[in-house]
Scaffold this motif. Structure first.
Motif, PDB file in Angstrom:
ATOM      1  N   GLN A 121       0.637  -1.265  -0.072  1.00  0.00           N
ATOM      2  CA  GLN A 121      -0.014  -0.056   0.188  1.00  0.00           C
ATOM      3  C   GLN A 121       0.792   1.121   0.063  1.00  0.00           C
ATOM      4  O   GLN A 121       0.239   2.582   0.190  1.00  0.00           O
ATOM      5  CB  GLN A 121      -0.915  -0.127   1.229  1.00  0.00           C
ATOM      6  N   GLY A 122       2.121   1.217  -0.272  1.00  0.00           N
ATOM      7  CA  GLY A 122       2.758   2.272  -0.241  1.00  0.00           C
ATOM      8  C   GLY A 122       3.584   2.929   1.195  1.00  0.00           C
ATOM      9  O   GLY A 122       3.979   3.974   0.995  1.00  0.00           O
ATOM     10  N   ILE A 123       3.221   1.971   2.130  1.00  0.00           N
ATOM     11  CA  ILE A 123       3.699   2.332   3.596  1.00  0.00           C
ATOM     12  C   ILE A 123       5.125   2.115   3.838  1.00  0.00           C
ATOM     13  O   ILE A 123       5.477   0.776   3.583  1.00  0.00           O
ATOM     14  CB  ILE A 123       2.780   2.180   4.521  1.00  0.00           C
ATOM     15  N   GLU A 124       6.133   2.616   4.022  1.00  0.00           N
ATOM     16  CA  GLU A 124       7.389   1.974   4.574  1.00  0.00           C
ATOM     17  C   GLU A 124       7.396   1.740   6.042  1.00  0.00           C
ATOM     18  O   GLU A 124       7.004   2.564   7.073  1.00  0.00           O
ATOM     19  CB  GLU A 124       8.412   3.424   4.356  1.00  0.00           C
ATOM     20  N   VAL A 125       7.545   0.288   5.930  1.00  0.00           N
ATOM     21  CA  VAL A 125       7.834  -0.207   7.503  1.00  0.00           C
ATOM     22  C   VAL A 125       8.884   0.083   7.825  1.00  0.00           C
ATOM     23  O   VAL A 125      10.153  -0.322   7.542  1.00  0.00           O
ATOM     24  CB  VAL A 125       7.523  -1.833   7.349  1.00  0.00           C
ATOM     25  N   ASN A 126       8.708   0.545   9.581  1.00  0.00           N
ATOM     26  CA  ASN A 126      10.020   0.894  10.457  1.00  0.00           C
ATOM     27  C   ASN A 126      10.634  -0.316  10.557  1.00  0.00           C
ATOM     28  O   ASN A 126      10.171  -1.346  10.799  1.00  0.00           O
ATOM     29  CB  ASN A 126       9.726   1.634  11.631  1.00  0.00           C
ATOM     30  N   PRO A 127      12.005  -0.438  10.924  1.00  0.00           N
ATOM     31  CA  PRO A 127      12.581  -1.777  11.574  1.00  0.00           C
ATOM     32  C   PRO A 127      12.085  -2.028  12.821  1.00  0.00           C
ATOM     33  O   PRO A 127      11.649  -1.466  13.603  1.00  0.00           O
ATOM     34  CB  PRO A 127      14.003  -1.106  11.582  1.00  0.00           C
ATOM     35  N   PRO A 128      11.931  -3.450  12.926  1.00  0.00           N
ATOM     36  CA  PRO A 128      11.549  -4.147  14.324  1.00  0.00           C
ATOM     37  C   PRO A 128      12.274  -3.579  15.443  1.00  0.00           C
ATOM     38  O   PRO A 128      13.424  -3.465  15.418  1.00  0.00           O
ATOM     39  CB  PRO A 128      11.105  -5.442  14.103  1.00  0.00           C
ATOM     40  N   GLU A 129      11.885  -3.601  16.691  1.00  0.00           N
ATOM     41  CA  GLU A 129      12.512  -3.263  17.892  1.00  0.00           C
ATOM     42  C   GLU A 129      12.579  -4.479  18.658  1.00  0.00           C
ATOM     43  O   GLU A 129      11.509  -5.499  18.677  1.00  0.00           O
ATOM     44  CB  GLU A 129      11.888  -2.061  18.716  1.00  0.00           C
ATOM     45  N   GLU A 130      13.221  -4.520  19.771  1.00  0.00           N
ATOM     46  CA  GLU A 130      13.213  -5.662  20.631  1.00  0.00           C
ATOM     47  C   GLU A 130      12.180  -5.662  21.746  1.00  0.00           C
ATOM     48  O   GLU A 130      11.901  -4.535  22.383  1.00  0.00           O
ATOM     49  CB  GLU A 130      14.833  -5.795  21.409  1.00  0.00           C
ATOM     50  N   MET A 131      11.642  -6.656  22.036  1.00  0.00           N
ATOM     51  CA  MET A 131      10.520  -6.788  22.955  1.00  0.00           C
ATOM     52  C   MET A 131      11.026  -6.738  24.315  1.00  0.00           C
ATOM     53  O   MET A 131      12.069  -7.210  24.872  1.00  0.00           O
ATOM     54  CB  MET A 131       9.674  -8.119  22.855  1.00  0.00           C
ATOM     55  N   VAL A 132      10.323  -5.775  24.980  1.00  0.00           N
ATOM     56  CA  VAL A 132      10.843  -5.473  26.448  1.00  0.00           C
ATOM     57  C   VAL A 132      10.230  -6.398  27.342  1.00  0.00           C
ATOM     58  O   VAL A 132       8.914  -6.679  27.409  1.00  0.00           O
ATOM     59  CB  VAL A 132      10.550  -4.019  26.772  1.00  0.00           C
ATOM     60  N   SER A 133      11.233  -7.193  28.229  1.00  0.00           N
ATOM     61  CA  SER A 133      10.560  -8.171  29.145  1.00  0.00           C
ATOM     62  C   SER A 133      10.224  -7.455  30.694  1.00  0.00           C
ATOM     63  O   SER A 133      10.822  -6.470  30.726  1.00  0.00           O
ATOM     64  CB  SER A 133      11.733  -9.214  29.391  1.00  0.00           C
ATOM     65  N   ASP A 134       9.760  -8.371  31.450  1.00  0.00           N
ATOM     66  CA  ASP A 134       9.141  -7.647  32.824  1.00  0.00           C
ATOM     67  C   ASP A 134      10.482  -7.825  33.629  1.00  0.00           C
ATOM     68  O   ASP A 134      10.830  -8.868  33.865  1.00  0.00           O
ATOM     69  CB  ASP A 134       7.934  -8.452  32.966  1.00  0.00           C
ATOM     70  N   PRO A 135      10.844  -6.746  34.211  1.00  0.00           N
ATOM     71  CA  PRO A 135      11.980  -7.034  35.195  1.00  0.00           C
ATOM     72  C   PRO A 135      11.744  -7.848  36.325  1.00  0.00           C
ATOM     73  O   PRO A 135      12.544  -8.597  36.867  1.00  0.00           O
ATOM     74  CB  PRO A 135      12.398  -5.504  35.669  1.00  0.00           C
ATOM     75  N   TYR A 136      10.380  -8.046  36.992  1.00  0.00           N
ATOM     76  CA  TYR A 136      10.268  -8.690  38.055  1.00  0.00           C
ATOM     77  C   TYR A 136      10.248 -10.237  37.521  1.00  0.00           C
ATOM     78  O   TYR A 136      10.630 -10.958  38.474  1.00  0.00           O
ATOM     79  CB  TYR A 136       8.703  -8.376  38.618  1.00  0.00           C
ATOM     80  N   THR A 137       9.621 -10.381  36.605  1.00  0.00           N
ATOM     81  CA  THR A 137       9.681 -11.983  36.001  1.00  0.00           C
ATOM     82  C   THR A 137      10.975 -12.383  35.842  1.00  0.00           C
ATOM     83  O   THR A 137      11.183 -13.317  36.155  1.00  0.00           O
ATOM     84  CB  THR A 137       8.882 -12.079  35.001  1.00  0.00           C
TER      85      THR A 137
END
Length: 623
Positions: A195-211
């Motif tokens: 559709q002509g949209i430039e997709v940004n690069p993916p980021e790293e999923m942030v994990s829960d610090p307590y877990t």
């Protein structure tokens, strides 16, 4: 261009329609006899007159769409362009984004915020969205679908989120909660790029610090060497050693072997004894024999007169308490005056002793009682009253029952009786001429003896022996042997309760029954009966072959007339006895001289003509 009259009529009506102020329609629905029906309108809209040849709606549509007619025909219109609605084109096509949001935690000292990972789904068919958080077991949070599927408002002006507003690495605020989009699936990436949209690069999923903190291994603190009851409770809580034991109480009156289960609680070194009850064991259903408590093993030396039995036992009075090392398979332990023999334990107990004490032998002890030798039952000798089976029931039960009968045999042999003629074997002269009828009942193997009454004999006759079973000589009361049909042969002696009878004759039914069931009887018994009936059959065959039946009947009538002319009384019974006396072989034949001598003795007239007809073997026909 030629114009049809119908078109002119339609044009005039359209002009009048533009000038109308009343647009009422006539009623076309009505009821008649309770039924609803429709009818044609009587007048047009606004009360106009309806014409019979008015154009239909299809004709009007054709006039509106039909162009001018040229020389070469009607102009062909081009086909309309194809159109596919959005709900068909984007059916089951969903954009999926991985995102997370930060949630504040104000009531915990270990964490101030938590990171919750979610998935955002955008449905292309109706531009709706939903937020789903994967469920984690025992998380304590309300997870699953956090936002139901619907069109999400974008701002206060009434705009809604569109797929053009979504991309990676952006913050998306919905209902006061900000989501960070970090990644998407391959379909979402391809669709946005198409559709002509430039997709940004993916980021790293942030994990829960307590877990992450909970997942790190916790270092065990060093424990002091001394005993710590609290540490023991934490280490061995809900861990119980189970032993299977037997309490031998046979030394007491009405004592017995009581199966028990000994529970040793490792958390506080207490012991509990439970009695195992079986169904209908006759004991009160109290499962706990000893309540859970610490049991002393060795007491401190004290005064024997001190009444310690009524006081609670303290640590100062006990030198040593029971511990796990005091229990083992095959060992007897005394708990509060009761001695228990441990014969087995469960798997957890075996693993505990194997790990802590290095014991590997856990062979169970056989506690099954050896079967006691049953004293043989002595059956008293038969007293002579009734049959042995009936008398034996008094020795087998306090309330004797009648012996069981063979119902199948009784039904199959009902009314089947074998009759024999027997003579009493006795040294008394008066008993030599006595004759009896012995009846053998096949339904229950009983014997009955009947004596036919004889006039002027001095013996009343009648029932000589009631129907009963008769044992053979030499049989014992423990193993009685009764007479059977195979024991009754012509000339054999039957001993009935001390009286001896000789079988002299049998019924023809006996021969027929033995021949029908020849496989069930010895050949000697059947041959004896056949030899006895053979002379009679020869006489019958001879008489029937020498004389026709009519001539034989006429001869019998002539002989009876001659006997009636004889005025002296004729004793038929003595005449028969004399014939049987001289017929020593039992063949049914007498020679002529003997026959004439018997006739002279009994004063029977001997007509020469009759003698020629009867010959010397007509005595049986005369009888």
């Amino acid at each position: 261009v030629a114009v049809s009259p119908k078109f002119m009529q339609y044009f005039d009506s359209w002009i009048s329609f533009q000038q109308k102020t009343s647009f009422h329609r006539s009623q076309t629905l009505d009821f008649k006899n309770g039924y609803a029906f429709s009818q044609l309108p009587r007048e047009g809209v606004g009360g106009d007159t309806l014409f019979a040849n008015q154009l239909s709606q299809d004709e009007l549509d054709d006039l509106c769409t039909k162009g001018s007619t040229l020389t070469y025909g009607t102009v062909k219109r081009s086909a309309p362009s194809s159109f596919t609605p959005a709900f068909v084109a984007y059916d089951k096509k969903v954009l999926k984004f991985d995102a997370y949001f930060q949630e504040e935690v104000a009531i915990s000292a270990e964490e101030h915020y938590r990171i919750r990972q979610v998935g955002i789904y955008y449905y292309l068919e109706d531009d709706s969205m939903c937020v789903i958080e994967p469920k984690v077991k025992n998380s304590g949070l309300v997870q699953g679908k956090l936002m139901r599927r619907h069109r999400v408002p974008k701002n206060e002006q009434g705009d809604y989120y569109h797929w053009k507003d979504l991309n990676l690495g952006i913050d998306l605020t919905m209902y006061g909660r900000t989501y960070r989009l970090v990644n998407c699936d391959s379909f979402t990436k391809v669709f946005l790029e198409s559709q002509g949209i430039e997709v940004n690069p993916p980021e790293e999923m942030v994990s829960d610090p307590y877990t992450e903190q909970r997942r790190t291994p916790v270092q065990k603190p060093t424990v002091p060497a001394g005993p710590d009851p609290f540490r023991q409770f934490l280490a061995y809580d809900t861990k119980v050693l189970r032993f299977y034991a037997i309490w031998d109480d046979t030394n007491c009156p009405f004592g017995d072997h009581h199966p028990c289960v000994i529970h040793y609680f490792l958390a506080d070194d207490t012991v509990e004894v439970r009695e195992v009850h079986r169904r209908n064991d006759g004991r009160d259903p109290f499962p706990v024999l000893m309540r859970r408590q610490r049991l002393p093993k060795i007491f401190v030396d004290k005064n024997k007169n001190f009444p310690s039995c009524v006081l609670e036992i303290t640590d100062h009075e006990v030198q040593e308490w029971y511990s796990p090392k005091d229990f083992a398979i095959g060992k007897s332990v005394t708990l509060l005056g009761r001695t228990f023999l441990i014969y087995d334990c469960d798997k957890f107990t075996q693993d505990f002793y194997r790990e802590k004490y290095g014991i590997t032998d856990f062979q169970p002890v056989d506690i099954n009682k050896k079967p006691t030798e049953k004293a043989p039952q002595v059956i008293p000798p038969y007293n002579g009253f009734g049959i042995p089976e009936d008398s034996l029931q008094n020795c087998l039960s306090l309330f004797p029952k009648p012996p069981r009968k063979d119902i199948i045999k009784m039904l199959e042999n009902n009314l089947k009786i074998l009759r024999y003629q027997v003579a009493l074997e006795s040294p008394v002269p008066e008993d030599k001429n006595r004759r009896f009828i012995l009846s053998y009942f096949l339904s229950d193997d009983t014997i009955g003896i009947y004596e036919p009454p004889v006039k002027n004999s001095g013996i009343p006759g009648g029932k000589y022996l009631k129907r009963t079973k008769v044992t053979k000589p030499g049989s014992t009361p423990e193993n009685p042997i009764y007479y059977e049909p195979s024991d009754f042969t012509i000339g054999s002696t039957i001993e009935v309760f001390g009286h001896r009878f000789v079988i002299t004759d049998a019924d023809e039914y006996v021969l027929n029954y033995l021949e029908r069931n020849a496989e069930s009887f010895p050949a000697a018994t059947l041959q004896s009966i056949r030899d006895h009936f053979h002379p009679r059959q020869v006489v019958v065959e001879t008489a029937s072959s020498g004389f026709p039946k009519k001539d034989l009947d006429d001869l019998i009538v002539e002989v009876q007339k001659e006997l009636k002319l004889h005025h002296e009384p004729f004793n038929t019974r003595k005449f028969h006895e004399a014939f049987h006396h001289f017929d020593t072989e039992g063949s049914g034949f007498l020679d002529k001289t003997t026959f004439l001598n018997l006739c002279d003795r009994f004063h029977v007239p001997t007509n020469t003509i009759l003698l020629k007809k009867v010959r010397w073997k007509g005595c049986c026909a005369c009888g």
